[in-house]
Design a protein around this motif. Structure first.
Motif, PDB file in Angstrom:
ATOM      1  N   MET A 188       0.578  -1.187   0.115  1.00 32.41           N
ATOM      2  CA  MET A 188       0.046  -0.038   0.035  1.00 32.41           C
ATOM      3  C   MET A 188       0.847   1.297  -0.046  1.00 32.41           C
ATOM      4  SD  MET A 188      -3.124   0.961   2.430  1.00 32.41           S
ATOM      5  CE  MET A 188      -2.252   1.757   3.776  1.00 32.41           C
ATOM      6  N   ILE A 189       1.785   1.583   0.912  1.00 33.31           N
ATOM      7  CA  ILE A 189       2.618   2.559   0.843  1.00 33.31           C
ATOM      8  C   ILE A 189       3.860   1.963   0.375  1.00 33.31           C
ATOM      9  CG2 ILE A 189       3.741   4.091   2.234  1.00 33.31           C
ATOM     10  CD1 ILE A 189       1.552   3.979   4.525  1.00 33.31           C
ATOM     11  N   SER A 190       4.123   2.432  -0.946  1.00 32.96           N
ATOM     12  CA  SER A 190       5.477   1.861  -1.518  1.00 32.96           C
ATOM     13  C   SER A 190       6.657   2.701  -1.224  1.00 32.96           C
ATOM     14  CB  SER A 190       5.014   1.689  -2.998  1.00 32.96           C
ATOM     15  OG  SER A 190       4.668   2.774  -3.461  1.00 32.96           O
ATOM     16  N   ASN A 191       6.780   3.900  -1.694  1.00 33.13           N
ATOM     17  CA  ASN A 191       7.951   4.723  -1.954  1.00 33.13           C
ATOM     18  C   ASN A 191       7.864   5.687  -0.574  1.00 33.13           C
ATOM     19  OD1 ASN A 191       8.727   3.365  -4.147  1.00 33.13           O
ATOM     20  ND2 ASN A 191       7.655   4.822  -5.475  1.00 33.13           N
TER      21      ASN A 191
ATOM     22  N   ASP B 163      -9.551 -13.311   3.330  1.00 35.80           N
ATOM     23  CA  ASP B 163     -10.835 -12.773   2.583  1.00 35.80           C
ATOM     24  C   ASP B 163     -11.638 -11.559   3.216  1.00 35.80           C
ATOM     25  OD1 ASP B 163     -11.764 -14.675   4.411  1.00 35.80           O
ATOM     26  OD2 ASP B 163     -13.340 -15.401   3.025  1.00 35.80           O
ATOM     27  N   ASN B 164     -11.011 -11.113   4.278  1.00 32.08           N
ATOM     28  CA  ASN B 164     -11.768 -10.276   5.195  1.00 32.08           C
ATOM     29  C   ASN B 164     -12.057  -9.165   4.474  1.00 32.08           C
ATOM     30  OD1 ASN B 164     -11.642  -8.092   7.262  1.00 32.08           O
ATOM     31  ND2 ASN B 164     -12.438  -9.579   8.313  1.00 32.08           N
ATOM     32  N   MET B 165     -13.130  -8.614   4.452  1.00 32.42           N
ATOM     33  CA  MET B 165     -13.664  -7.102   3.714  1.00 32.42           C
ATOM     34  C   MET B 165     -12.416  -6.295   3.995  1.00 32.42           C
ATOM     35  SD  MET B 165     -17.017  -4.823   3.548  1.00 32.42           S
ATOM     36  CE  MET B 165     -16.978  -4.130   5.317  1.00 32.42           C
ATOM     37  N   LEU B 166     -11.991  -5.773   5.168  1.00 34.02           N
ATOM     38  CA  LEU B 166     -11.074  -4.930   5.694  1.00 34.02           C
ATOM     39  C   LEU B 166      -9.713  -5.014   4.792  1.00 34.02           C
ATOM     40  CD1 LEU B 166     -11.920  -4.430   9.353  1.00 34.02           C
ATOM     41  CD2 LEU B 166     -12.617  -2.893   7.581  1.00 34.02           C
ATOM     42  N   ARG B 167      -9.165  -6.150   4.670  1.00 33.14           N
ATOM     43  CA  ARG B 167      -8.128  -6.490   3.900  1.00 33.14           C
ATOM     44  C   ARG B 167      -8.411  -6.206   2.401  1.00 33.14           C
ATOM     45  NH1 ARG B 167      -3.870  -9.776   5.432  1.00 33.14           N
ATOM     46  NH2 ARG B 167      -4.147 -10.970   7.374  1.00 33.14           N
ATOM     47  N   GLN B 168      -9.364  -6.309   1.659  1.00 32.32           N
ATOM     48  CA  GLN B 168      -9.809  -5.975   0.502  1.00 32.32           C
ATOM     49  C   GLN B 168      -9.848  -4.532   0.465  1.00 32.32           C
ATOM     50  OE1 GLN B 168     -13.343  -8.017  -0.141  1.00 32.32           O
ATOM     51  NE2 GLN B 168     -12.567 -10.030  -0.236  1.00 32.32           N
ATOM     52  N   ILE B 169     -10.330  -3.632   1.279  1.00 33.79           N
ATOM     53  CA  ILE B 169     -10.426  -2.211   1.217  1.00 33.79           C
ATOM     54  C   ILE B 169      -8.842  -1.830   1.314  1.00 33.79           C
ATOM     55  CG2 ILE B 169     -10.901  -0.375   2.543  1.00 33.79           C
ATOM     56  CD1 ILE B 169     -13.555  -1.776   3.274  1.00 33.79           C
ATOM     57  N   ASN B 170      -8.166  -2.184   2.056  1.00 35.94           N
ATOM     58  CA  ASN B 170      -6.703  -1.974   2.377  1.00 35.94           C
ATOM     59  C   ASN B 170      -5.903  -2.191   1.194  1.00 35.94           C
ATOM     60  OD1 ASN B 170      -4.710  -0.928   4.053  1.00 35.94           O
ATOM     61  ND2 ASN B 170      -3.903  -3.158   4.338  1.00 35.94           N
ATOM     62  N   GLU B 171      -6.256  -3.236   0.484  1.00 39.18           N
ATOM     63  CA  GLU B 171      -5.502  -3.322  -1.028  1.00 39.18           C
ATOM     64  C   GLU B 171      -5.918  -2.315  -1.885  1.00 39.18           C
ATOM     65  OE1 GLU B 171      -5.911  -7.563  -1.731  1.00 39.18           O
ATOM     66  OE2 GLU B 171      -4.902  -8.124   0.161  1.00 39.18           O
ATOM     67  N   ILE B 172      -6.983  -1.956  -1.837  1.00 37.69           N
ATOM     68  CA  ILE B 172      -7.755  -1.092  -3.082  1.00 37.69           C
ATOM     69  C   ILE B 172      -7.461   0.393  -2.840  1.00 37.69           C
ATOM     70  CG2 ILE B 172      -9.679  -0.282  -4.270  1.00 37.69           C
ATOM     71  CD1 ILE B 172     -10.749  -3.294  -3.702  1.00 37.69           C
ATOM     72  N   VAL B 173      -7.596   0.904  -1.715  1.00 39.14           N
ATOM     73  CA  VAL B 173      -7.600   2.294  -1.447  1.00 39.14           C
ATOM     74  C   VAL B 173      -6.088   2.648  -0.863  1.00 39.14           C
ATOM     75  CG1 VAL B 173      -8.550   3.978   0.002  1.00 39.14           C
ATOM     76  CG2 VAL B 173      -9.853   2.164  -0.536  1.00 39.14           C
ATOM     77  N   ASP B 174      -5.932   3.522  -1.485  1.00 38.67           N
ATOM     78  CA  ASP B 174      -4.508   4.291  -1.268  1.00 38.67           C
ATOM     79  C   ASP B 174      -4.588   5.238  -0.167  1.00 38.67           C
ATOM     80  OD1 ASP B 174      -1.791   5.068  -1.356  1.00 38.67           O
ATOM     81  OD2 ASP B 174      -1.991   6.311  -3.150  1.00 38.67           O
ATOM     82  N   PHE B 175      -4.036   4.873   0.914  1.00 43.71           N
ATOM     83  CA  PHE B 175      -4.135   5.697   2.352  1.00 43.71           C
ATOM     84  C   PHE B 175      -3.024   6.458   2.480  1.00 43.71           C
ATOM     85  CE2 PHE B 175      -7.157   2.115   3.035  1.00 43.71           C
ATOM     86  CZ  PHE B 175      -8.334   2.932   3.555  1.00 43.71           C
TER      87      PHE B 175
END
Length: 44
Positions: free
Chosen positions: A1-4, A24-36
């Motif tokens: 998620m936070i790369s550089n 397969d938890n929804m919070l993990r999926q959100i964490n992978e999709i949204v750039d925080f």
């Protein structure tokens, strides 16, 4: 998620997240999709 950018350790217990939260938890999926990364900039 936070790369550089710097990684902020919010808790010494973050390693538990990998063990406790199912892959397969929804919070993990959100964490992978949204750039925080904007939050890190706001905190600084």
């Amino acid at each position: 998620m936070i790369s550089n950018e710097e990684t902020i350790t919010l808790s010494p217990y973050m390693g538990i997240y990998e063990r406790v939260v199912p892959k397969d938890n929804m919070l993990r999926q959100i964490n992978e999709i949204v750039d925080f990364s904007f939050i890190v900039k706001e905190i600084k």
